[in-house]
Design a protein around this motif. Structure first.
Motif, PDB file in Angstrom:
ATOM      1  N   TYR A  73       1.166  -1.679 -14.077  1.00 59.43           N
ATOM      2  CA  TYR A  73       2.171  -2.003 -13.083  1.00 59.43           C
ATOM      3  C   TYR A  73       2.360  -0.844 -12.120  1.00 59.43           C
ATOM      4  N   THR A  74       2.416  -1.161 -10.830  1.00 57.08           N
ATOM      5  CA  THR A  74       2.625  -0.146  -9.804  1.00 57.08           C
ATOM      6  C   THR A  74       3.762  -0.569  -8.898  1.00 57.08           C
ATOM      7  N   TYR A  75       4.711   0.326  -8.702  1.00 59.82           N
ATOM      8  CA  TYR A  75       5.755   0.087  -7.707  1.00 59.82           C
ATOM      9  C   TYR A  75       5.444   0.956  -6.496  1.00 59.82           C
ATOM     10  N   TYR A  76       5.313   0.319  -5.338  1.00 62.16           N
ATOM     11  CA  TYR A  76       4.946   1.064  -4.139  1.00 62.16           C
ATOM     12  C   TYR A  76       5.895   0.715  -3.004  1.00 62.16           C
ATOM     13  N   HIS A  77       6.278   1.730  -2.252  1.00 59.24           N
ATOM     14  CA  HIS A  77       7.093   1.539  -1.057  1.00 59.24           C
ATOM     15  C   HIS A  77       6.556   2.476   0.018  1.00 59.24           C
ATOM     16  N   GLY A  78       5.979   1.894   1.072  1.00 59.78           N
ATOM     17  CA  GLY A  78       5.395   2.719   2.121  1.00 59.78           C
ATOM     18  C   GLY A  78       4.590   1.886   3.092  1.00 59.78           C
ATOM     19  N   VAL A  79       3.898   2.568   3.991  1.00 58.22           N
ATOM     20  CA  VAL A  79       3.196   1.875   5.077  1.00 58.22           C
ATOM     21  C   VAL A  79       1.930   1.170   4.600  1.00 58.22           C
ATOM     22  N   ASP A  80       1.398   1.560   3.448  1.00 58.89           N
ATOM     23  CA  ASP A  80       0.155   0.968   2.958  1.00 58.89           C
ATOM     24  C   ASP A  80       0.396  -0.137   1.927  1.00 58.89           C
ATOM     25  N   TRP A  81       1.526  -0.840   2.070  1.00 58.51           N
ATOM     26  CA  TRP A  81       1.861  -1.865   1.083  1.00 58.51           C
ATOM     27  C   TRP A  81       0.851  -2.995   1.049  1.00 58.51           C
ATOM     28  N   ARG A  82       0.223  -3.290   2.194  1.00 54.97           N
ATOM     29  CA  ARG A  82      -0.779  -4.360   2.201  1.00 54.97           C
ATOM     30  C   ARG A  82      -1.985  -3.982   1.340  1.00 54.97           C
ATOM     31  N   THR A  83      -2.394  -2.726   1.420  1.00 54.09           N
ATOM     32  CA  THR A  83      -3.516  -2.265   0.602  1.00 54.09           C
ATOM     33  C   THR A  83      -3.182  -2.376  -0.876  1.00 54.09           C
ATOM     34  N   THR A  84      -1.975  -1.967  -1.234  1.00 50.25           N
ATOM     35  CA  THR A  84      -1.546  -2.060  -2.631  1.00 50.25           C
ATOM     36  C   THR A  84      -1.559  -3.501  -3.112  1.00 50.25           C
ATOM     37  N   MET A  85      -1.109  -4.431  -2.273  1.00 47.61           N
ATOM     38  CA  MET A  85      -1.136  -5.849  -2.644  1.00 47.61           C
ATOM     39  C   MET A  85      -2.556  -6.315  -2.923  1.00 47.61           C
ATOM     40  N   HIS A  86      -3.493  -5.961  -2.032  1.00 46.98           N
ATOM     41  CA  HIS A  86      -4.859  -6.444  -2.173  1.00 46.98           C
ATOM     42  C   HIS A  86      -5.591  -5.786  -3.338  1.00 46.98           C
ATOM     43  N   GLU A  87      -5.068  -4.687  -3.836  1.00 50.95           N
ATOM     44  CA  GLU A  87      -5.671  -4.033  -4.996  1.00 50.95           C
ATOM     45  C   GLU A  87      -5.063  -4.522  -6.307  1.00 50.95           C
ATOM     46  N   SER A  88      -4.133  -5.461  -6.220  1.00 46.55           N
ATOM     47  CA  SER A  88      -3.413  -5.940  -7.394  1.00 46.55           C
ATOM     48  C   SER A  88      -3.857  -7.349  -7.777  1.00 46.55           C
TER      49      SER A  88
END
Length: 204
Positions: free
Chosen positions: A57-72
């Motif tokens: 599980y990763t919690y992310y808040h920042g400008v690269d949120w789209r990248t985090t979504m696509h890596e999940s």
């Protein structure tokens, strides 16, 4: 967040990752027996390798949120002050799989009544994503993990492709307006559904 959903999800998923790591360690111990090499097989703080469970599980808040979504594999979309989640539509528009987390009325911690508020409810439940209360989140995560371990990414890839195929007709401005028009004209091509507004302190 009026219901403190995100902190509860964080706490649960961190605990779940630790439990899975402990179970993995125990499995390794049993599989290698009492051989002298057993200690070298067990993960430790100095071992540099990709640890699946620590990355559960990763919690992310920042400008690269789209990248985090696509890596999940899946993206959590907890409800906020409103009954739905703005992020839920962002996930669907990206062709990814959402998990909408909401409070059931019996779980609510404020006076505002809560219920799952999802778009195109039948399609969502049957073809796109998942919905769960905070209390039911552990069971859902276990089920999804088991599915990945048993079936690999096949079902996940099929679901993402299915979501992407609905993007233009259901998740764009033009597509939503057309769905609304069909709904108002009682045209059976629409996938919109009328849902009764749950009781709340503002209405009673």
């Amino acid at each position: 967040d009026p219901f403190q959903i995100r902190p509860q999800m964080n706490d649960y998923l961190q605990q779940r990752a630790q439990q899975e790591q402990q179970q993995q360690n125990e499995t390794l111990k049993k599989s290698v027996g009492k051989t002298s090499s057993s200690s070298s097989l067990l993960p430790n703080s100095s071992t540099q390798h990709h640890d699946y469970y620590n990355n559960l599980y990763t919690y992310y808040h920042g400008v690269d949120w789209r990248t985090t979504m696509h890596e999940s594999y899946y993206s959590l979309a907890p409800r906020g002050f409103g009954r739905t989640s703005y992020h839920l539509m962002e996930i669907l528009q990206s062709g990814l799989i959402p998990i909408h987390v909401y409070y059931h009325e019996k779980e609510q911690t404020t006076q505002t009544a809560a219920a799952a508020w999802i778009p195109y409810a039948t399609l969502y439940r049957n073809k796109w994503g998942y919905q769960t209360t905070v209390a039911e989140l552990p069971a859902l995560v276990d089920r999804l993990l088991l599915s990945l371990l048993v079936s690999g990414n096949d079902e996940l890839n099929e679901r993402e492709a299915r979501i992407a195929s609905y993007r233009e007709t259901h998740f764009t401005t033009a597509g939503v307006l057309e769905q609304i028009q069909w709904f108002l004209l009682n045209d059976n091509r629409t996938d919109l559904e009328c849902t009764v507004l749950p009781n709340s302190t503002r209405l009673t």
